[in-house]
Write an enzyme that holds these catalytic residues in place. Structure first.
Site, PDB file in Angstrom:
ATOM      1  N   ASN A  73       0.877  -1.170   0.000  1.00  0.00           N
ATOM      2  CA  ASN A  73       0.000   0.000   0.000  1.00  0.00           C
ATOM      3  C   ASN A  73       0.918   1.224   0.000  1.00  0.00           C
ATOM      4  O   ASN A  73       1.426   1.629   1.044  1.00  0.00           O
ATOM      5  CB  ASN A  73      -0.890  -0.045   1.248  1.00  0.00           C
ATOM      6  CG  ASN A  73      -1.858   1.125   1.312  1.00  0.00           C
ATOM      7  OD1 ASN A  73      -1.795   2.043   0.494  1.00  0.00           O
ATOM      8  ND2 ASN A  73      -2.741   1.094   2.288  1.00  0.00           N
TER       9      ASN A  73
ATOM     10  N   HIS B 251     -12.519   3.305   0.055  1.00  0.00           N
ATOM     11  CA  HIS B 251     -12.503   2.339   1.162  1.00  0.00           C
ATOM     12  C   HIS B 251     -13.299   1.087   0.778  1.00  0.00           C
ATOM     13  O   HIS B 251     -13.832   0.392   1.641  1.00  0.00           O
ATOM     14  CB  HIS B 251     -13.138   2.905   2.455  1.00  0.00           C
ATOM     15  CG  HIS B 251     -12.361   4.008   3.105  1.00  0.00           C
ATOM     16  ND1 HIS B 251     -12.976   5.083   3.683  1.00  0.00           N
ATOM     17  CD2 HIS B 251     -11.035   4.201   3.278  1.00  0.00           C
ATOM     18  CE1 HIS B 251     -12.065   5.900   4.185  1.00  0.00           C
ATOM     19  NE2 HIS B 251     -10.859   5.377   3.944  1.00  0.00           N
TER      20      HIS B 251
ATOM     21  N   ARG C  97      -2.716  -2.087  -3.408  1.00  0.00           N
ATOM     22  CA  ARG C  97      -3.881  -1.218  -3.259  1.00  0.00           C
ATOM     23  C   ARG C  97      -3.740  -0.088  -4.275  1.00  0.00           C
ATOM     24  O   ARG C  97      -2.739   0.621  -4.284  1.00  0.00           O
ATOM     25  CB  ARG C  97      -3.916  -0.633  -1.852  1.00  0.00           C
ATOM     26  CG  ARG C  97      -5.046   0.327  -1.671  1.00  0.00           C
ATOM     27  CD  ARG C  97      -5.068   0.900  -0.285  1.00  0.00           C
ATOM     28  NE  ARG C  97      -6.224   1.765  -0.138  1.00  0.00           N
ATOM     29  CZ  ARG C  97      -6.226   2.856   0.618  1.00  0.00           C
ATOM     30  NH1 ARG C  97      -5.162   3.198   1.287  1.00  0.00           N
ATOM     31  NH2 ARG C  97      -7.309   3.577   0.698  1.00  0.00           N
TER      32      ARG C  97
ATOM     33  N   ARG D  58      -9.775  16.049   6.812  1.00  0.00           N
ATOM     34  CA  ARG D  58     -10.664  16.459   5.720  1.00  0.00           C
ATOM     35  C   ARG D  58     -12.044  16.767   6.289  1.00  0.00           C
ATOM     36  O   ARG D  58     -12.533  16.037   7.146  1.00  0.00           O
ATOM     37  CB  ARG D  58     -10.794  15.324   4.688  1.00  0.00           C
ATOM     38  CG  ARG D  58      -9.566  15.139   3.837  1.00  0.00           C
ATOM     39  CD  ARG D  58      -9.640  13.846   3.035  1.00  0.00           C
ATOM     40  NE  ARG D  58      -8.889  12.784   3.665  1.00  0.00           N
ATOM     41  CZ  ARG D  58      -8.976  11.502   3.351  1.00  0.00           C
ATOM     42  NH1 ARG D  58      -9.794  11.097   2.408  1.00  0.00           N
ATOM     43  NH2 ARG D  58      -8.245  10.607   3.980  1.00  0.00           N
TER      44      ARG D  58
ATOM     45  N   GLU E  92      -8.023  -4.523   5.524  1.00  0.00           N
ATOM     46  CA  GLU E  92      -7.909  -4.266   4.082  1.00  0.00           C
ATOM     47  C   GLU E  92      -6.805  -5.107   3.446  1.00  0.00           C
ATOM     48  O   GLU E  92      -6.930  -5.535   2.305  1.00  0.00           O
ATOM     49  CB  GLU E  92      -7.657  -2.772   3.852  1.00  0.00           C
ATOM     50  CG  GLU E  92      -8.896  -1.951   4.158  1.00  0.00           C
ATOM     51  CD  GLU E  92      -8.656  -0.451   4.195  1.00  0.00           C
ATOM     52  OE1 GLU E  92      -7.947   0.013   5.100  1.00  0.00           O
ATOM     53  OE2 GLU E  92      -9.177   0.247   3.322  1.00  0.00           O
TER      54      GLU E  92
END
Ligand code: AMP
Length: 403
Positions: free
Chosen positions: A15, A185, A96, A246, A389
């Site tokens: 990732n 996601h 990813r 964010r 993940e």
């Protein structure tokens, strides 16, 4: 490829972020992790690598000029612990990749065409796709005999209904530039919703679910019979919930104002929305543990940040409960969702009229396994389901190469 279905083949999951690289070596069927690591500040004067294998953690500070150097260093640490990755029988390297646009959604064997396509899609995710590509190219150079598989953050939401995916702006313009809501996601939303159904022993295709992935980035999804029908992130990961740095949903008119009246450039606004907003922008801290400590110490900004975070979350729960009509399962996951019992309780407080009741004692239990936190009488079962993940990527990668 030497592996067959059921063989205990390992997958290396990468990732790659702009200046970081997370990696994990694991066996996809059992989920057994042989090693994992994190490289930070790649390209800076001093980079850090922390590598965990066989119960021991190695931390080193050194200069790693690029991702290839970072992966090479990780391979060296693997070798120093007795694992030569070129000889380890890897069946795949799973990558990813954040944005697959409209063209790439299923897990995909990486070849020159796929690389070209990820390059072409980079304007849709300028902060994410380029580093993902660097990771892919570095792995190809260092492990040329191992197939690479790209797994897309956007993939699970590929079939989002148009009513949710299309922005209400000029149709021709949005079609020409692929301006639509893609969702992110996806690996986590899919993994958690499947795991929730499996944990409760119900048919995945027969239940309606809401998943709240609340980490540093945060997103929610409404999933009807295994098909996502809505999600809170949009064309980029900026839309939706309040996150660590964010701010999620804002009036787009505010952006024009920042440019025309405040005099900020597009790059400054980009930085503001990605790095100086959310909990960080509101109270100076993006880590929820720090925010909680500030609230406990009486900090008014932190209290207000928390209230805004919860208010937005409740708004999305409301929207998705109405959208689904009947919600069988709500799952909380990721760093905040798995650990912050207060967030879970506050975001679903006063919903007994909607058939949702949290049991305070169950909600207070901590653990690494899926668990029920609703009362026995709650019509909707509320769960905490730890996400994974890396395991999702590894399973997709193995499924593709042994197919
Ligand atoms: P993730 O992006 O899923 O790794 O989540 C990271 C975030 O989870 C951190 O920034 C923290 O805000 C939050 N987090 C992790 N552990 C806890 C905890 N014990 N209590 C509250 N928040 C936590």
């Amino acid at each position: 490829m030497s592996t067959g279905e059921g063989a205990a083949a390992l997958v290396l999951v990468l990732n790659a972020g702009s200046s970081s690289l997370k990696y994990q070596l694991l066996e996809p069927d059992s989920g057994t992790v042989t090693a994992d690591g994190l490289v930070e500040r790649i390209g800076e004067q001093i980079s850090t690598i922390s590598h965990e294998q066989g119960g021991a953690e190695t931390v080193e500070e050194l200069h790693l000029p690029d991702h290839r150097a970072a992966i090479a260093k990780a391979m060296e640490l693997f070798a120093s612990k007795g694992t030569d990755l070129t000889e380890a029988g890897l069946c795949a390297v799973g990558h990813r990749v954040v944005h697959g646009g409209r063209s790439l959604y299923a897990p995909t064997l990486i070849d020159a065409h796929v690389i070209d396509e990820i390059v072409r899609l980079s304007p849709l995710a300028p902060l994410h796709n380029p580093p993902n590509l660097v990771g892919i190219e570095a792995a190809q150079a260092l492990l040329p005999d191992v197939p690479g598989v790209a797994v897309f953050d956007t993939g699970f939401f590929h079939k989002l209904p148009d009513a949710s995916a299309r922005y209400a702006i000029d149709r021709a313009l949005s079609d020409e530039y692929a301006l639509r809501r893609y969702g992110f996601h996806g690996m986590s939303h899919e993994f958690v919703s499947r795991r929730a159904a499996e944990f409760l022993g119900v048919d995945y295709a027969g239940v309606n679910q809401i998943v709240a992935h609340l980490g540093n980035g945060a997103s929610m999804s409404a999933i009807c019979g295994g098909q996502p029908v809505d999600t809170s992130m949009g064309m980029t990961p900026l839309e939706g919930l309040v996150m660590g740095t964010r701010g999620g949903d804002i009036d787009p008119g505010l952006l024009f104002h920042l440019h025309r009246v405040v005099g900020m450039s597009v790059d400054e606004i980009d930085f503001l929305l990605n790095k100086r907003s959310g909990m960080k922008g509101l109270c100076g801290e993006n880590d929820f543990r720090a925010v909680t400590a500030m609230i406990d110490a009486g900090d008014a900004d932190a209290r207000e940040a928390y209230d805004i975070y919860i208010h937005r979350l409740r708004g999305y729960f409301g929207a998705y409960l109405v959208e689904l009509g009947r919600t069988d399962i709500i799952s909380f996951t990721a760093g905040v969702g798995e650990n912050a019992a207060g967030v879970r309780a506050d975001s679903l407080a006063r919903l007994a009229g909607f058939g949702i009741e949290i049991d305070p004692d169950r909600n207070a239990v901590r653990g690494s396994q899926p668990r029920i936190i609703s009362t026995d009488g709650s019509a909707t079962t509320v769960l905490v389901v730890p996400t994974n993940e890396e395991l999702a990527i590894a399973r997709h990668a193995k499924a593709l190469v042994v197919a």
